[in-house]
Design a protein around this motif. Structure first.
Motif, short mmCIF file in Angstrom:
data_model
loop_
_atom_site.label_atom_id
_atom_site.label_comp_id
_atom_site.label_asym_id
_atom_site.label_seq_id
_atom_site.Cartn_x
_atom_site.Cartn_y
_atom_site.Cartn_z
N ALA A 44 0.86 -0.95 -0.04
CA ALA A 44 0.24 0.10 -0.08
C ALA A 44 0.92 1.29 -0.17
N ILE A 45 2.01 1.51 0.93
CA ILE A 45 2.53 2.39 1.31
C ILE A 45 3.54 2.49 -0.27
N ARG A 48 0.73 4.27 -2.72
CA ARG A 48 0.85 5.30 -3.03
C ARG A 48 2.21 6.14 -3.34
N THR A 68 0.15 5.83 4.17
CA THR A 68 -1.09 5.32 3.24
C THR A 68 -2.45 5.26 3.89
N ASP A 69 -2.83 4.30 3.55
CA ASP A 69 -4.42 4.39 4.26
C ASP A 69 -4.76 4.05 5.78
#
Length: 150
Positions: A44-45, A48, A68-69
Motif C-alpha cells: 500500500a505505501i 501510493r 497510506t490508508d
C-alpha cells in the motif's frame, strides 16, 4: 509541537539506506514486528508513493512524509528517521522530479479523522529549517524527541 503522537522508540537517527525502497523494506519489517501495521502495508505505501509521491522541497533540508490508508495501521504515530546521506524521493508537487531527502516522517494513522490535524502539525515541522537542522544534527532519538516536543 504539543500533540503529535511520537514515541522515542519510533525515532531512528543517522540511518543509512541506499534508496527509498530499502527504507520502506526495513521500516515496514520493524513496524510489522511491533504490530503497528497490518499485512499489505508495504504494498500500500510503496504503491501510493509511486502514484502520490511525498518528497517535499522544503529548502536546504528536504523532507518526505510517506503515508497510506488508515486500514493498514493499528495506531496513530509518527515514525521519524534522519539519514546520514540523503535518499531520493519523487516530489509531491512535481512527480517527474526528485529531491534528496534527509528527514523522513512516516505517518501512521488508524483513524481518518486524525489525518488532517496530524498533517497540519507536520507541516509546521517541515517548514521550519532551523528545527530540521537540529533534528538532523541530533545523535540520539531522545534529542529528536525533545526538539519535536518543545
Amino acid at each position: 509541537m504539543g500533540n503529535i503522537p511520537l514515541e522515542v522508540k519510533n525515532i531512528y537517527v543517522k540511518r543509512k539506506f541506499s534508496n527509498s525502497e530499502e527504507f520502506f523494506e526495513i521500516i515496514t519489517a520493524k513496524l510489522e514486528k511491533e504490530g503497528m501495521i497490518n499485512e499489505g502495508y508495504y504494498d500500500a505505501i510503496t504503491n501510493r508513493e509511486k502514484t502520490y509521491p511525498t518528497g517535499l522541497d522544503t529548502g536546504q533540508i528536504k523532507v518526505a512524509i510517506p503515508h497510506t490508508d488508515c486500514q493498514f495501521s493499528n495506531t496513530t504515530q509518527l515514525i521519524v528517521t534522519t539519514l546520514e546521506k540523503p535518499v531520493k524521493f519523487k516530489k509531491m508537487d512535481d512527480p517527474d522530479s526528485e529531491v534528496n531527502v534527509s528527514v523522513i516522517i512516516l505517518i501512521l494513522f488508524d483513524n481518518p479523522n486524525k489525518q488532517l490535524e496530524l498533517l497540519s502539525e507536520i507541516m509546521k515541522i517541515v517548514k521550519n529549517q532551523e528545527l530540521l537542522a537540529g533534528i538532523l544534527k541530533a545523535n540520539t532519538p531522545e534529542e529528536v524527541y525533545q526538539l519535536l516536543n518543545q
